[in-house]
Design a protein around this motif. Structure first.
Motif, mmCIF file in Angstrom:
data_model
loop_
_atom_site.group_PDB
_atom_site.id
_atom_site.type_symbol
_atom_site.label_atom_id
_atom_site.label_comp_id
_atom_site.label_asym_id
_atom_site.label_seq_id
_atom_site.Cartn_x
_atom_site.Cartn_y
_atom_site.Cartn_z
ATOM 1 N N HIS A 1 -5.667 2.726 -4.721
ATOM 2 C CA HIS A 1 -5.442 1.720 -3.673
ATOM 3 C C HIS A 1 -4.701 0.474 -4.126
ATOM 4 O O HIS A 1 -4.297 -0.332 -3.278
ATOM 5 N N PHE A 2 -4.509 0.281 -5.435
ATOM 6 C CA PHE A 2 -3.723 -0.878 -5.882
ATOM 7 C C PHE A 2 -2.384 -0.435 -6.450
ATOM 8 O O PHE A 2 -1.668 -1.224 -7.038
ATOM 9 N N ALA A 3 -2.087 0.850 -6.313
ATOM 10 C CA ALA A 3 -0.833 1.349 -6.879
ATOM 11 C C ALA A 3 0.337 0.654 -6.215
ATOM 12 O O ALA A 3 0.315 0.326 -5.034
ATOM 13 N N ALA A 4 1.383 0.417 -7.002
ATOM 14 C CA ALA A 4 2.580 -0.225 -6.465
ATOM 15 C C ALA A 4 3.291 0.724 -5.516
ATOM 16 O O ALA A 4 3.013 1.915 -5.444
ATOM 17 N N ALA A 5 4.251 0.150 -4.787
ATOM 18 C CA ALA A 5 5.059 0.950 -3.880
ATOM 19 C C ALA A 5 5.963 1.889 -4.683
ATOM 20 O O ALA A 5 6.006 1.829 -5.901
ATOM 21 N N LEU B 1 0.803 -1.217 0.000
ATOM 22 C CA LEU B 1 0.000 0.000 0.000
ATOM 23 C C LEU B 1 0.844 1.280 0.000
ATOM 24 O O LEU B 1 0.772 2.090 0.915
ATOM 25 N N GLY B 2 1.670 1.432 -1.034
ATOM 26 C CA GLY B 2 2.409 2.666 -1.200
ATOM 27 C C GLY B 2 3.678 2.773 -0.377
ATOM 28 O O GLY B 2 4.349 3.815 -0.405
ATOM 29 N N ARG B 3 4.003 1.730 0.380
ATOM 30 C CA ARG B 3 5.257 1.765 1.132
ATOM 31 C C ARG B 3 5.994 0.443 0.931
ATOM 32 O O ARG B 3 5.471 -0.494 0.322
ATOM 33 N N LEU B 4 7.217 0.389 1.440
ATOM 34 C CA LEU B 4 8.042 -0.806 1.319
ATOM 35 C C LEU B 4 8.346 -1.358 2.700
ATOM 36 O O LEU B 4 8.646 -0.590 3.628
ATOM 37 N N GLU B 5 8.260 -2.684 2.833
ATOM 38 C CA GLU B 5 8.624 -3.344 4.090
ATOM 39 C C GLU B 5 9.686 -4.400 3.782
ATOM 40 O O GLU B 5 9.504 -5.226 2.880
#
Length: 823
Positions: free
Chosen positions: A805-809, A275-279
């Motif tokens: 809401h489905f956009a890549a990070a 959801l727009g961030r990286l983990e």
């Protein structure tokens, strides 16, 4: 006499022919049951043939209900098959095999460490270099003397067959991405349900502790001993041959099931898009073959891997299980050298023998393979393993040109086991895949495994029927899997937000589920009208039938004649090639469910199984009444599906699924009321059309109670468009969409999806039903414009939800390679 005792007695008869010299897993040479089977309860041993066939049918139904499938290489997806007769192994037999499996995993790990480190096996001449460097599984990009490969192998698979003397021998090693652990657990779950008493009283080792140990093992191999590592299962996708196995494993272990597009390399590490961030990802349980895992340094055309994964592995920021390059250990040319390598690396004799194998890379080996072409199975050391397309002359030419790429193997004389085949027990050739896990500082085999039985005389790699593996306990108090105190992992509540790809799938799961329901309701209404008015085209009912059928055809274009209502409806329910049909939509729904199996309840696949049976009943029954019967059963199943998803956790994925359902219900409502209520056709026809619309929108009872059976266009529109207490109305669904949008990350109250919903709600608040129903000649232009504009706005809303809401990070920066690049 019971079926198993009857089978055991038959093995001493000449009729068994060629299988008489093979080891039988159930029958002793004297025609009695083997000791392991004698220890089982009467419920297992005394089954009659009718009872066994009933159990087999129940197994097939349960597997279908749970959507257990397998896709053989180069073939279509097929149902997973499980035989009702398990492979039973006595504890004293398993004890010997267990030691051999543990040693083999330790040896393979030692070989891997050496080949990707000091390479003493090659420098000493213990192993010819061409076997390693000529194999596609050896990855030079991760080979370096300073590398730490102590954890190169975490889990291994070993394919075994039993010789006529009863000893187990190794047919092949599976180290690249050993599959089948999930299938083994599924087999146990199913067989324990269909043979509950036999299972309970058998005294078996349960499999669940092995999965707990596997979870611990994966968390413990994280780089730098990270306290709460993020572990993911990397899958090639839902079309993979073992997609079910991968999803089952991910679900059972509680780790996300991801695809290559869900991960990204950045700053020398691997990250998951959320959801727009990286983990950051610490451990990857890999189910993608190594050569396809990184298009930057391995196969450039791969769309399955993660660009930059190899560099992250070299930097030590992520652990891949099993490690990149472990596929070299599946090389069949290693088998003739296993004993010597075991002596050198472990300083002990090899416990498990291999199927006799000759490597053609020496002059003596080449000549031996050429001299024995008719009796040996010639294989390449890497894919394609079996050169089946070559003639004898072409094979000889290939052998002479590159002899080091070929081995000759004796045909493994594996054991046989009674297998239910076409209604009776027949001896089938049996192989066992055993799994071994690195547990703490040593290796521990799963006490059990995955057995496969195929007709005697077929190739060992041909898809057969699976068998559950029952390893009996020495005593009832023996701990399951020998794990008295499994290693513990600190309890941490892990993030549950799925990756954008999964959120997209959940959104469309909601849309397709609603689409199927609405299509079925309209099909049922159409069938009821056709039953009464087919052939009476000029009656009010006949004209209503024409209107409703035309709406159905607009949603799913039909190849049938407009008056062939029965053929049209059958096609709608059965033809997966018909655009927009129920059959095609259900097929897409199942594909999505397979893709996110780790996110949904197994009950969802039972719904699909029930729907398949309803379609099967229609396909087998030529009578018209079966159309309504099957459509009704399928509708009940879809409503059950809504019940299953209704029990999901109210997280981001659930809200997006509900948004998809709300958008689809609103769109379908526009498709329904637009063409039906936009034209005046006369009092009687209008009344019948309005009733059909209310039935298709599941609002007929509510309308009847409120308006005492008087049906008018204005009252129908008020109930279906403006009534916020009606779950089928446009207003109700827009309010529900608005509420779900507000819960999503990225929603600010002013995001594009929220603005579009607000515009639709404001339009409804200004709506004047009387103005919508105004007539110009025979049509209602205001209503036509409203229905079209609302449908277009809903489509824009769907696109906006995807964009926001489905956009890549964030797009990754260019990968900074370490000094000197790859080794």
């Amino acid at each position: 006499m019971t079926v198993l005792r009857d089978y055991a007695a038959s093995v001493i008869q000449p009729a068994l022919g060629q299988t008489a010299a093979l080891y039988d897993e159930v029958a002793s040479p004297d025609g009695t049951l083997r000791t392991s089977w004698k220890r089982l309860a009467a419920e297992a041993v005394d089954l009659t043939l009718p009872e066994l066939n009933r159990v087999g049918d129940e197994i097939a139904r349960l597997l279908a209900d749970e959507g257990v499938v397998y896709t053989p290489p180069g073939a279509d997806q097929q149902a997973w098959r499980l035989d009702p007769v398990p492979l039973v192994i006595a504890p004293e037999e398993w004890s010997v095999l267990e030691k051999g499996l543990a040693q083999r995993a330790e040896l393979l790990n030692a070989i891997s460490r050496d080949l990707y480190g000091p390479q003493e096996l090659l420098s000493s001449g213990t192993l010819p270099a061409s076997i390693v460097f000529g194999h596609s599984g050896f990855l030079r990009v991760v080979a370096r003397a300073s590398a730490d490969h102590r954890r190169q192998l975490v889990v291994t698979g070993t394919d075994l067959g039993r010789t006529p003397s009863g000893e187990w021998q190794v047919i092949a090693d599976r180290t690249q991405a050993p599959s089948g652990i999930g299938f083994a657990m599924e087999n146990r779950r199913v067989l324990s349900r269909v043979l509950p008493v036999a299972y309970r009283e058998a005294g078996l080792h349960r499999l669940a502790p092995f999965f707990q140990a596997l979870r611990v093992a994966l968390t413990q191999v994280a780089p730098d001993g990270r306290e709460h590592p993020r572990v993911v299962v990397l899958s090639p996708g839902p079309t993979s041959e073992t997609a079910y196995d991968q999803a089952f494993l991910a679900t059972t272990l509680g780790f996300p099931l991801v695809e290559g597009s869900d991960l990204v390399a950045r700053d020398g590490a691997i990250w998951m898009r959320v959801l727009g961030r990286l983990e950051q990802v610490d451990v990857i349980l890999r189910r993608v073959d190594a050569e396809w895992s990184d298009p930057l340094e391995l196969r450039g055309e791969s769309q399955l891997g993660v660009t930059g994964l190899t560099e992250a592995v070299r930097r030590g920021t992520v652990t891949v299980v099993n490690g990149l390059g472990s596929g070299v250990l599946e090389n069949a040319a290693l088998l003739p050298f296993m004993s010597a390598m075991c002596e050198r690396l472990l300083d002990e004799p090899l416990r498990l023998s291999n199927v006799p194998t000759v490597w053609a890379g020496t002059p003596e080996g080449r000549d031996q393979v050429l001299d024995r072409l008719d009796e040996l199975v010639v294989r390449r050391i890497d894919p394609p393993f079996v050169p089946e397309a070559l003639t004898r002359e072409q094979l000889v030419t290939a052998l002479l040109a590159e002899p080091y790429r070929y081995v000759g193997q004796e045909r493994a004389a594996v054991s046989v086991s009674p297998t239910l085949d076409r209604g009776r027990l027949q001896p089938h050739a049996l192989t066992l895949r055993a799994f071994t896990l690195r547990h703490g500082s040593s290796y521990r085999p799963m006490i059990g495994g995955l057995a496969t039985a195929a007709p005697v005389g077929t190739e060992s790699d041909e898809v057969g029927v699976s068998k559950d593996v029952w390893v009996l306990k020495e005593s009832p108090d023996e701990p399951d899997q020998g794990l008295l105190d499994s290693l513990q992992v600190a309890h941490v509540r892990a993030p549950v937000t799925p990756v954008p790809r999964v959120l997209d799938d959940l959104f469309w799961l909601g849309r397709y589920a609603e689409r199927v329901e609405d299509l079925l309701r309209l099909a049922i209404v159409t069938h009821e009208l056709a039953e009464d008015f087919q052939g009476r085209a000029h009656s009010s009912g006949g004209r209503t039938l024409s209107v409703v059928a035309q709406v159905l055809r607009s949603l799913s274009p039909s190849p049938f004649d407009a008056q062939d209502f029965e053929g049209d409806l059958r096609s709608l329910l059965l033809d997966t090639r018909r655009p927009g049909s129920v059959a095609q939509t259900v097929a897409r729904l199942k594909e999505i469910a397979q893709s996110i199996r780790d996110q949904v309840s197994p009950d969802l696949f039972r719904v699909f199984g029930a729907m398949d049976r309803a379609r099967g009943a229609l396909a087998a029954n030529p009578h018209g009444w079966q159309i309504g019967e099957s459509a009704g059963r399928m509708l009940t199943d879809v409503l059950a599906l809504h019940g299953v998803t209704g029990n999901m956790v109210r997280d981001v994925g659930w809200h997006l699924m509900e948004i998809g359902r709300g958008i689809e219900r609103s769109l379908q409502l526009c498709h329904l009321v637009g063409p039906t209520l936009s034209v005046r056709r006369g009092i009687d026809v209008d009344r019948d059309v309005h009733l059909a619309v209310l039935q298709a929108a599941e609002s007929a009872i509510t309308h009847r109670r409120r308006h005492r059976g008087v049906v008018r266009g204005a009252s129908v529109l008020d109930l279906l468009l403006l009534d916020e207490t009606n779950p089928r109305s446009l207003a109700f669904n827009l309010r529900a969409i608005d509420a779900s949008l507000a819960t999503l990350p990225g929603s600010s109250g002013a995001s594009r999806p929220e603005r579009l919903v607000d515009d639709l709600l404001e339009e409804l608040e200004r709506l004047d039903v009387a103005a919508l129903m105004s007539i110009e000649r025979e049509s209602r232009p205001n209503f036509v414009r409203f229905a079209q504009a609302t449908g277009q706005q809903l489509m824009r809303l769907s696109d906006a939800v995807a964009e926001v809401h489905f956009a890549a990070a964030p797009t990754p920066r260019a990968l900074a390679l370490s000094a000197g690049g790859g080794a």
